[in-house]
Design a protein around this motif. Structure first.
Motif, PDB file in Angstrom:
ATOM      1  N   MET A   1       0.839  -1.199   0.000  1.00  0.00           N
ATOM      2  CA  MET A   1       0.000   0.000   0.000  1.00  0.00           C
ATOM      3  C   MET A   1       0.870   1.244   0.000  1.00  0.00           C
ATOM      4  O   MET A   1       1.790   1.354   0.807  1.00  0.00           O
ATOM      5  N   GLY A   2       0.604   2.170  -0.906  1.00  0.00           N
ATOM      6  CA  GLY A   2       1.369   3.396  -0.979  1.00  0.00           C
ATOM      7  C   GLY A   2       0.775   4.502  -0.131  1.00  0.00           C
ATOM      8  O   GLY A   2      -0.407   4.475   0.227  1.00  0.00           O
ATOM      9  N   TYR A   3       1.601   5.498   0.198  1.00  0.00           N
ATOM     10  CA  TYR A   3       1.168   6.625   1.016  1.00  0.00           C
ATOM     11  C   TYR A   3       1.318   7.951   0.277  1.00  0.00           C
ATOM     12  O   TYR A   3       1.191   9.009   0.873  1.00  0.00           O
ATOM     13  N   ASN A   4       1.622   7.885  -1.024  1.00  0.00           N
ATOM     14  CA  ASN A   4       1.839   9.090  -1.829  1.00  0.00           C
ATOM     15  C   ASN A   4       2.975   9.954  -1.294  1.00  0.00           C
ATOM     16  O   ASN A   4       2.954  11.181  -1.433  1.00  0.00           O
ATOM     17  N   LEU A   5       3.981   9.314  -0.706  1.00  0.00           N
ATOM     18  CA  LEU A   5       5.103  10.066  -0.144  1.00  0.00           C
ATOM     19  C   LEU A   5       5.923  10.775  -1.215  1.00  0.00           C
ATOM     20  O   LEU A   5       6.596  11.769  -0.929  1.00  0.00           O
ATOM     21  N   LEU A   6       5.893  10.260  -2.444  1.00  0.00           N
ATOM     22  CA  LEU A   6       6.688  10.852  -3.521  1.00  0.00           C
ATOM     23  C   LEU A   6       5.809  11.377  -4.648  1.00  0.00           C
ATOM     24  O   LEU A   6       6.286  11.538  -5.778  1.00  0.00           O
ATOM     25  N   LYS A   7       4.575  11.668  -4.350  1.00  0.00           N
ATOM     26  CA  LYS A   7       3.649  12.149  -5.375  1.00  0.00           C
ATOM     27  C   LYS A   7       4.182  13.432  -6.015  1.00  0.00           C
ATOM     28  O   LYS A   7       4.528  14.385  -5.335  1.00  0.00           O
ATOM     29  N   GLY A   8       4.281  13.426  -7.343  1.00  0.00           N
ATOM     30  CA  GLY A   8       4.755  14.601  -8.063  1.00  0.00           C
ATOM     31  C   GLY A   8       6.261  14.730  -8.135  1.00  0.00           C
ATOM     32  O   GLY A   8       6.772  15.684  -8.736  1.00  0.00           O
ATOM     33  N   LYS A   9       6.993  13.794  -7.547  1.00  0.00           N
ATOM     34  CA  LYS A   9       8.456  13.874  -7.549  1.00  0.00           C
ATOM     35  C   LYS A   9       9.044  13.071  -8.704  1.00  0.00           C
ATOM     36  O   LYS A   9       8.429  12.142  -9.223  1.00  0.00           O
ATOM     37  N   ARG A  10      10.269  13.459  -9.077  1.00  0.00           N
ATOM     38  CA  ARG A  10      10.987  12.801 -10.176  1.00  0.00           C
ATOM     39  C   ARG A  10      12.304  12.261  -9.651  1.00  0.00           C
ATOM     40  O   ARG A  10      12.994  12.934  -8.892  1.00  0.00           O
ATOM     41  N   GLY A  11      12.642  11.035 -10.089  1.00  0.00           N
ATOM     42  CA  GLY A  11      13.856  10.430  -9.567  1.00  0.00           C
ATOM     43  C   GLY A  11      14.703   9.742 -10.608  1.00  0.00           C
ATOM     44  O   GLY A  11      14.232   9.380 -11.690  1.00  0.00           O
ATOM     45  N   LEU A  12      15.970   9.555 -10.248  1.00  0.00           N
ATOM     46  CA  LEU A  12      16.944   8.865 -11.088  1.00  0.00           C
ATOM     47  C   LEU A  12      17.549   7.743 -10.261  1.00  0.00           C
ATOM     48  O   LEU A  12      18.085   7.990  -9.174  1.00  0.00           O
ATOM     49  N   ILE A  13      17.462   6.512 -10.768  1.00  0.00           N
ATOM     50  CA  ILE A  13      17.899   5.346 -10.006  1.00  0.00           C
ATOM     51  C   ILE A  13      18.979   4.587 -10.770  1.00  0.00           C
ATOM     52  O   ILE A  13      18.739   4.095 -11.880  1.00  0.00           O
ATOM     53  N   PHE A  14      20.157   4.509 -10.146  1.00  0.00           N
ATOM     54  CA  PHE A  14      21.294   3.781 -10.712  1.00  0.00           C
ATOM     55  C   PHE A  14      21.352   2.372 -10.124  1.00  0.00           C
ATOM     56  O   PHE A  14      21.184   2.197  -8.924  1.00  0.00           O
ATOM     57  N   GLY A  15      21.627   1.383 -10.966  1.00  0.00           N
ATOM     58  CA  GLY A  15      22.073   0.098 -10.458  1.00  0.00           C
ATOM     59  C   GLY A  15      21.098  -1.054 -10.450  1.00  0.00           C
ATOM     60  O   GLY A  15      21.470  -2.162 -10.047  1.00  0.00           O
ATOM     61  N   ALA A  16      19.844  -0.851 -10.872  1.00  0.00           N
ATOM     62  CA  ALA A  16      18.914  -1.985 -10.916  1.00  0.00           C
ATOM     63  C   ALA A  16      19.341  -2.954 -12.008  1.00  0.00           C
ATOM     64  O   ALA A  16      19.639  -2.544 -13.133  1.00  0.00           O
ATOM     65  N   LEU A  17      19.391  -4.226 -11.677  1.00  0.00           N
ATOM     66  CA  LEU A  17      19.782  -5.257 -12.642  1.00  0.00           C
ATOM     67  C   LEU A  17      18.670  -6.284 -12.821  1.00  0.00           C
ATOM     68  O   LEU A  17      18.238  -6.575 -13.929  1.00  0.00           O
ATOM     69  N   ASN A  18      18.212  -6.839 -11.692  1.00  0.00           N
ATOM     70  CA  ASN A  18      17.114  -7.802 -11.706  1.00  0.00           C
ATOM     71  C   ASN A  18      16.335  -7.665 -10.404  1.00  0.00           C
ATOM     72  O   ASN A  18      16.625  -6.777  -9.604  1.00  0.00           O
TER      73      ASN A  18
END
Length: 278
Positions: A1-18
């Motif tokens: 369940m989400g809480y909208n903690l990052l609603k409207g925010k933009r992010g950049l994520i390094f390193g996801a592989l699997n």
């Protein structure tokens, strides 16, 4: 369940592989909490991993980049901002690799060319990411930058090798740049010191199963999982932690504050028992 903690925010994520990657779990949680994200990894990692599946699941843009290459980073950040329609509000650095560990070179027999690669990939890349973002003014005020680290930066752990040096440097970069970026743009920079976690990279550490068993016995709350690390990371991306910066934050079930636990002592004492000869 989400809480909208990052609603409207933009992010950049390094390193996801699997789906074993902590960065993967963070991307899923960020999307769940309302963020729009850009995913990045090296071209080789993207080919070998499952990043396209994650992108489809999170409606994310994938932009290949070598985090040790300034031209790649500049292209990534410029195209990333175009993709999400503005500056970033949060960045995750989840990058680490040691050729010495992979080649089983002991700490007293390091290949120094390998050491330079370890430091560049696992630590200096963090500085390069932040510096490039600062020069391009790519992070909104009160934004958050987080890197993943490990307690081996403070304590010697058998065969963690030159990755310990890299993690110590990583944490120092967070403090040094945290001051500079905090004063100029109110941007906070922190590291999370996570429990040993069975990611694809973690699996390459010799004896990871025994290390995880030891830390599980030592930690009052047990080892923190990748999903739990993602939850914690999201709080650092959110506005709930606007005055937390330049910190190395332990997310390890209490391991970092322990000397000896009852469970670990029991296991230790068993090693002195005479073998059953019957």
């Amino acid at each position: 369940m989400g809480y909208n903690l990052l609603k409207g925010k933009r992010g950049l994520i390094f390193g996801a592989l699997n789906d074993k990657s902590i960065a993967w779990k963070v991307a899923e949680k960020a999307h769940e909490e309302g963020a729009e994200i850009v995913l990045t990894n090296t071209p080789v990692s993207i080919r070998l991993g499952d990043l396209d599946k994650l992108a489809e699941k999170t409606n994310a843009t994938v932009i290949p980049a070598d985090a040790t290459n300034i031209d790649d980073l500049q292209n990534l950040i410029e195209k990333g901002m175009e993709a999400v329609g503005g500056k970033f509000d949060f960045i995750l650095h989840s990058i680490g690799m040691s050729p010495n560990v992979r080649k089983k070179r002991g700490y007293d027999d390091l290949n120094y060319d390998f050491l330079q690669k370890t430091l560049d990939i696992s630590a200096v890349s963090f500085h390069k990411v932040i510096q490039t973002c600062k020069k391009l003014d790519a992070i909104n005020e009160w934004g958050s930058v987080v890197a993943l680290t490990y307690v081996a930066a403070q304590r010697t752990l058998f065969e963690y090798n030159d990755m310990a040096d890299a993690k110590a440097m990583l944490e120092s970069i967070a403090r040094s740049f945290g001051y500079i970026y905090g004063r100029s743009k109110h941007i906070r920079i922190n590291t999370i010191s996570q429990s040993p976690t069975l990611t694809t990279a973690g699996s390459g550490v010799k004896g990871i199963d025994k290390l995880m068993d030891f830390s599980e016995r030592m930690s009052p709350l047990g080892n923190a999982t990748a999903d739990e690390c993602a939850d914690y990371t999201i709080t650092l991306f959110s506005d709930l932690t606007k005055k937390v910066t330049m910190q190395n934050l332990y997310h390890d079930g209490g391991f970092s504050s322990m000397g000896m636990s009852k469970q670990a002592m029991i296991q230790y004492e068993k090693s002195f028992e005479e073998p059953d000869c019957d």
